[in-house]
Design an enzyme around this catalytic site. Structure first.
Site, mmCIF file in Angstrom:
data_model
loop_
_atom_site.group_PDB
_atom_site.id
_atom_site.type_symbol
_atom_site.label_atom_id
_atom_site.label_comp_id
_atom_site.label_asym_id
_atom_site.label_seq_id
_atom_site.Cartn_x
_atom_site.Cartn_y
_atom_site.Cartn_z
ATOM 1 C CE LYS A 190 -1.829 2.983 2.160
ATOM 2 N NZ LYS A 190 -1.606 4.418 1.849
ATOM 3 C CD GLU A 265 13.079 0.560 9.492
ATOM 4 O OE1 GLU A 265 13.721 1.566 9.857
ATOM 5 O OE2 GLU A 265 13.453 -0.598 9.707
ATOM 6 C CB CYS A 299 13.530 8.640 7.905
ATOM 7 S SG CYS A 299 14.517 7.518 6.926
ATOM 8 C CD GLU A 400 10.659 13.067 10.755
ATOM 9 O OE1 GLU A 400 9.478 12.725 10.936
ATOM 10 O OE2 GLU A 400 11.522 12.327 10.248
HETATM 11 P P1 NAD Z 1 2.657 8.852 7.216
HETATM 12 O O1 NAD Z 1 2.839 8.184 8.515
HETATM 13 O O2 NAD Z 1 1.722 9.982 7.115
HETATM 14 O O3 NAD Z 1 2.174 7.799 6.113
HETATM 15 C C1 NAD Z 1 2.918 6.652 5.788
HETATM 16 C C2 NAD Z 1 1.986 5.627 5.200
HETATM 17 O O4 NAD Z 1 1.058 5.218 6.184
HETATM 18 C C3 NAD Z 1 1.154 6.109 4.009
HETATM 19 O O5 NAD Z 1 1.063 5.068 3.062
HETATM 20 C C4 NAD Z 1 -0.201 6.378 4.644
HETATM 21 O O6 NAD Z 1 -1.274 6.261 3.735
HETATM 22 C C5 NAD Z 1 -0.259 5.273 5.675
HETATM 23 N N1 NAD Z 1 -1.165 5.505 6.803
HETATM 24 C C6 NAD Z 1 -1.514 6.685 7.373
HETATM 25 N N2 NAD Z 1 -2.392 6.474 8.380
HETATM 26 C C7 NAD Z 1 -2.596 5.138 8.455
HETATM 27 C C8 NAD Z 1 -3.400 4.299 9.280
HETATM 28 N N3 NAD Z 1 -4.169 4.801 10.261
HETATM 29 N N4 NAD Z 1 -3.368 2.974 9.071
HETATM 30 C C9 NAD Z 1 -2.590 2.450 8.098
HETATM 31 N N5 NAD Z 1 -1.829 3.188 7.282
HETATM 32 C C10 NAD Z 1 -1.819 4.517 7.456
HETATM 33 O O7 NAD Z 1 4.129 9.256 6.752
HETATM 34 P P2 NAD Z 1 4.557 10.067 5.461
HETATM 35 O O8 NAD Z 1 4.199 11.507 5.688
HETATM 36 O O9 NAD Z 1 4.053 9.385 4.234
HETATM 37 O O10 NAD Z 1 6.131 9.875 5.489
HETATM 38 C C11 NAD Z 1 6.988 10.686 6.206
HETATM 39 C C12 NAD Z 1 7.472 10.001 7.463
HETATM 40 O O11 NAD Z 1 8.065 8.745 7.140
HETATM 41 C C13 NAD Z 1 8.527 10.782 8.191
HETATM 42 O O12 NAD Z 1 8.263 10.813 9.567
HETATM 43 C C14 NAD Z 1 9.794 9.987 7.930
HETATM 44 O O13 NAD Z 1 10.793 10.171 8.892
HETATM 45 C C15 NAD Z 1 9.292 8.602 7.858
HETATM 46 N N6 NAD Z 1 10.226 7.720 7.117
HETATM 47 C C16 NAD Z 1 11.009 6.831 7.821
HETATM 48 C C17 NAD Z 1 11.933 6.026 7.166
HETATM 49 C C18 NAD Z 1 12.821 5.058 7.921
HETATM 50 O O14 NAD Z 1 13.461 4.228 7.296
HETATM 51 N N7 NAD Z 1 12.886 5.137 9.240
HETATM 52 C C19 NAD Z 1 12.049 6.117 5.778
HETATM 53 C C20 NAD Z 1 11.243 7.022 5.090
HETATM 54 C C21 NAD Z 1 10.323 7.825 5.778
#
Ligand code: NAD
Length: 506
Positions: A190, A265, A299, A400
């Site tokens: 997804k 992650e 991240c 962040e």
């Molecule tokens: P987000 O948490 O808003 O969304 C990530 C994913 O989760 C999306 O596909 C979203 O549709 C889904 N999602 C949102 N709410 C959900 C729910 N209730 N149930 C299931 N799925 C749900 O994050 P984002 O804004 O897309 O990405 C940015 C974040 O990702 C930053 O905090 C960044 O640090 C982190 N990130 C971490 C890594 C790592 O390796 N640690 C890598 C890349 C990004």
């Protein structure tokens, strides 16, 4: 290929029919949901494509396909060599289509073509690495003081729901799918609702390969509608999530129903520490790269720059000079060095953080504004921004921001640097720049982070583990550690002497 020709490739592809379908049980099928996502190019604000948006019933269909493929199909029982061959084939197809994939990524995410090309190459490498790992020796045997042999084997977990963010759309898909499939699991991917395009193109390539039906499935849609059903379903054995810490915590709570395995992650606020004895030019170059690469939407971004006071004034002033020269523009223009941020909403969040930084009395050394001049007026461009003299307790130093905003904090001693570095709820990554190897080792030993770079930053290796301490996550991706996260451990005990216990004989 000229710029105009490149754009026409995307145009033709976005007219293709699969954008409004999901890939379930080995075919592109019409969704049950009638919802549509509008996918925006963040460099222009224009709609790139309309993509289908799943509801719970669509998710259920994908879950059932993956469940049946795992329980009744031949995927997990076929030889690891056969699985590996398919993953190798996929890696080759990604390479064959690398220009096209990079171009789609740039249009959808905003990152520069150079960044997107690197991501595509790394995605192919990830599939190839795990194809290789699938066929390598694994398991253990234990000597015991009984006439027994204990051996340990690793088996696939089952159905994996994989939820990924928008900052590295194709690469995150590869990090999730490659180890899971290599280990014999079945998957439902997804992608982020903001960046579904390269995943759709990837699944078109997957469709050209003979994966058994239902092994690898794709649904698009929002977190609550398409992601949450994967998290709560008792038919899903594992959730692998990359995204924000707030979402990650919620997912962990909601996954509790069937005690599915959860790997997370999450976010970071990583310290990048520059000692006065560091190779100056190298440290300067990496200080900028660590925060402005991918427009700061990384991240592990080195978003807290700790600089030893002896070189603080010179270093921050040279960093500002270098930063002002960064060419910010449409990622599809080869002269751009930094693209826009992902969306209007995210841009506004970053602007709010910049305003908070000013209120908190940090000194704005450069940047700080949205770029609205001709050619950038409809996109989401933010100047690379540096705040200096930031209080380590300030909001901008603790939360962040996930954008091109750097917080610089001075320090006097190694102990002080360590204390500031560790004073964070996050623990994803850290950088240490010094020519004193013993000092580098001490810092690396005591910094509480999953990845620590010495005299370099943001070098990511498919061979090594990736993941965070503290609120940056649970589990590891990549390398053998990432493979293990997609396996259950089974102990098989056999006897060297077949005889009854006689326990109840008398
Ligand atoms: P987000 O948490 O808003 O969304 C990530 C994913 O989760 C999306 O596909 C979203 O549709 C889904 N999602 C949102 N709410 C959900 C729910 N209730 N149930 C299931 N799925 C749900 O994050 P984002 O804004 O897309 O990405 C940015 C974040 O990702 C930053 O905090 C960044 O640090 C982190 N990130 C971490 C890594 C790592 O390796 N640690 C890598 C890349 C990004």
């Amino acid at each position: 290929m000229s710029q105009a020709e490149k754009l026409s490739v995307i145009g033709e592809w976005t007219d293709a029919t699969n954008l409004q379908k999901f890939y379930i049980n080995g075919e592109w099928i019409e969704p049950i949901s009638k919802e549509i996502l509008s996918v925006i190019n963040p460099a222009t604000g224009e709609e790139l494509a309309k993509v289908a948006s799943a509801n719970a019933q669509d998710a259920e269909r994908a879950i059932h396909a993956a469940r049946s493929a795992f329980d009744k199909g031949q995927w997990r029982t076929m030889s690891a060599h056969e699985r590996a061959n398919m993953l190798m084939e996929l890696a080759a197809k990604i390479e064959e289509h690398q220009e096209e994939l990079a171009e789609i990524e740039t249009a959808n995410n905003g990152k520069t073509l150079r960044e997107a090309q690197a991501d595509v190459a790394e995605a192919a490498k990830t599939f190839r690495y795990y194809a290789g790992l699938a066929t390598k020796p694994s398991g253990e045997t234990f000597e015991t003081d009984e006439p027994l042999v204990s051996r340990v084997v690793r088996e696939p977990i089952g159905v994996c729901g994989q939820i990924i963010p928008w900052n590295y759309p194709l690469l995150m898909a590869a990090w999730k799918l490659a180890p899971a499939l290599a280990a014999g699991n079945t998957c439902i991917l997804k992608p982020s609702e903001l960046t579904p395009l390269t995943a759709i193109r990837l699944f078109e390539l997957i469709d050209e390969i003979d994966f058994p039906k239902g092994v690898v499935n794709l649904i698009n849609g929002t977190g609550p509608d398409a992601g949450q059903p994967l998290v709560t379903s008792s038919l899903v054995d594992k959730i692998a999530f990359t995204g924000g810490t707030v979402t990650g915590k919620r997912i962990m709570k909601e996954a509790v129903g069937n005690l599915k395995k959860v790997s997370l992650e999450l976010g970071g606020k990583s310290p990048n520490i520059i000692f006065a004895d560091a190779d100056y030019e190298n440290a300067l170059d990496y200080a900028a790269f660590a925060i402005f690469n991918n427009s700061g939407q990384v991240c592990s971004a080195g978003s807290r720059l700790l600089v030893e006071r002896k070189i603080y004034d010179r270093f921050t002033s040279d960093l500002a000079e270098a930063t002002k020269k960064i060419r910010v523009g449409n990622g599809a223009d080869p002269s751009s060095q930094m693209g826009p941020v992902i969306s209007k909403q995210h841009m506004e969040k970053i602007e709010r953080y910049i305003a908070v930084g000013k209120q908190e009395k940090a000194t704005l050394l450069c940047g700080g504004r949205r770029l609205l001049d001709q050619g950038r007026e409809y996109g989401y461009f933010i100047e690379p921004t540096i705040f200096i003299d930031v209080d380590p307790q300030a909001t901008i130093a603790r939360e962040e921001i996930f954008g091109p905003v750097l917080c610089v904090i001075p320090f006097d001693t190694e102990e002080e640097a360590l204390e500031i570095a560790n004073d964070s709820p996050y623990g994803l990554a850290a950088g240490i720049f010094t020519s004193n190897t013993a000092k580098a080792e001490r810092m690396a030993k005591y910094i509480r982070a999953g990845v620590t770079w010495i005299n370099t930053y943001e070098q990511n290796l498919v061979e090594g583990p990736w993941g965070g301490y503290k609120e940056s996550g649970i589990g590891r991706e990549l390398g053998t550690y990432g493979f293990d996260e997609y396996t259950e451990v089974k102990q098989i005990i056999n006897t060297l002497k077949v005889e009854p216990t006689g326990w109840f004989a008398d």
